[in-house]
Design an enzyme around this catalytic site. Structure first.
Site, PDB file in Angstrom:
ATOM      1  N   HIS A  56       0.841  -1.195   0.000  1.00 51.81           N
ATOM      2  CA  HIS A  56       0.000   0.000   0.000  1.00 51.81           C
ATOM      3  C   HIS A  56       0.879   1.249   0.000  1.00 51.81           C
ATOM      4  O   HIS A  56       2.034   1.213   0.449  1.00 51.81           O
ATOM      5  CB  HIS A  56      -0.893   0.028   1.238  1.00 51.81           C
ATOM      6  CG  HIS A  56      -1.976  -1.003   1.212  1.00 51.81           C
ATOM      7  ND1 HIS A  56      -3.048  -0.950   2.072  1.00 51.81           N
ATOM      8  CD2 HIS A  56      -2.164  -2.112   0.446  1.00 51.81           C
ATOM      9  CE1 HIS A  56      -3.846  -1.972   1.836  1.00 51.81           C
ATOM     10  NE2 HIS A  56      -3.325  -2.699   0.854  1.00 51.81           N
ATOM     11  N   GLU A  58       0.871   3.840   1.874  1.00 55.95           N
ATOM     12  CA  GLU A  58       1.357   4.210   3.205  1.00 55.95           C
ATOM     13  C   GLU A  58       2.539   3.355   3.639  1.00 55.95           C
ATOM     14  O   GLU A  58       3.513   3.874   4.198  1.00 55.95           O
ATOM     15  CB  GLU A  58       0.238   4.063   4.260  1.00 55.95           C
ATOM     16  CG  GLU A  58      -0.985   4.879   3.994  1.00 55.95           C
ATOM     17  CD  GLU A  58      -2.088   4.122   3.273  1.00 55.95           C
ATOM     18  OE1 GLU A  58      -3.261   4.324   3.622  1.00 55.95           O
ATOM     19  OE2 GLU A  58      -1.778   3.319   2.355  1.00 55.95           O
ATOM     20  N   CYS A  86      -6.132   1.812   5.878  1.00 54.44           N
ATOM     21  CA  CYS A  86      -6.771   0.563   6.286  1.00 54.44           C
ATOM     22  C   CYS A  86      -6.200   0.139   7.649  1.00 54.44           C
ATOM     23  O   CYS A  86      -5.282   0.764   8.173  1.00 54.44           O
ATOM     24  CB  CYS A  86      -6.523  -0.520   5.237  1.00 54.44           C
ATOM     25  SG  CYS A  86      -4.809  -1.097   5.190  1.00 54.44           S
ATOM     26  N   CYS A  89      -2.326  -0.584   7.522  1.00 52.04           N
ATOM     27  CA  CYS A  89      -1.514   0.636   7.476  1.00 52.04           C
ATOM     28  C   CYS A  89      -1.610   1.394   8.798  1.00 52.04           C
ATOM     29  O   CYS A  89      -0.614   1.941   9.274  1.00 52.04           O
ATOM     30  CB  CYS A  89      -1.939   1.512   6.309  1.00 52.04           C
ATOM     31  SG  CYS A  89      -1.590   0.738   4.704  1.00 52.04           S
TER      32      CYS A  89
END
Length: 147
Positions: A56, A58, A86, A89
């Site tokens: 992801h 992040e 999410c 993260c």
């Protein structure tokens, strides 16, 4: 003198990263990490290209910022991300002890708040920065995928 380094300014940098993801067929989430008004990490989703569910935006930014700083804690740093993080993260952000998170669009189904996840108690959160632009990019992406 007016400070140009606002949350909008840095969120636009994150939106540029999200556009890069969009162009690669990745879910268009972009992120930048800033310290002292300087971008030290920038990234976008790479889950498809890397075949890695943890890639992801992040997570990529956290790793890049930690490498830049030479340590695992992101104190005095701000993450700008186009979509609410999410739970995965959010967990990594918790452990990084990041000072501030600014996100654009909310994720009512998969966002950390919907999952009941809490961040580090010293982490400040600002939501809704350029949310319309971030949400429109996501909607455009999924509309294209459904054709």
């Amino acid at each position: 003198m007016e400070n140009i380094f606002t949350d909008d300014y840095f969120m636009r940098k994150a939106l540029q990263e999200a556009e890069f993801a969009f162009d690669k067929g990745e879910i268009p989430v972009g992120a930048v990490i800033v310290i002292d008004n300087k971008v030290i990490a920038r990234s976008h989703n790479l889950t498809e290209m890397l075949n890695d569910v943890t890639a992801h935006a992040e997570m990529q930014s956290i790793t890049a910022a930690a490498n830049f700083l030479g340590g695992k804690y992101l104190k005095q740093c701000t993450l700008y991300v186009t979509l609410e993080p999410c739970q995965m993260c959010a967990g990594a952000l918790y452990w990084s002890q990041i000072t501030k998170i600014v996100f654009g669009a909310t994720d009512d189904q998969r966002g950390y708040r919907a999952m009941g996840i809490t961040l580090h108690p010293k982490t400040a959160v600002v939501s809704g920065v350029l949310a319309t632009e971030a949400a429109e990019l996501m909607q455009r992406f999924f509309q294209q995928r459904r054709k």
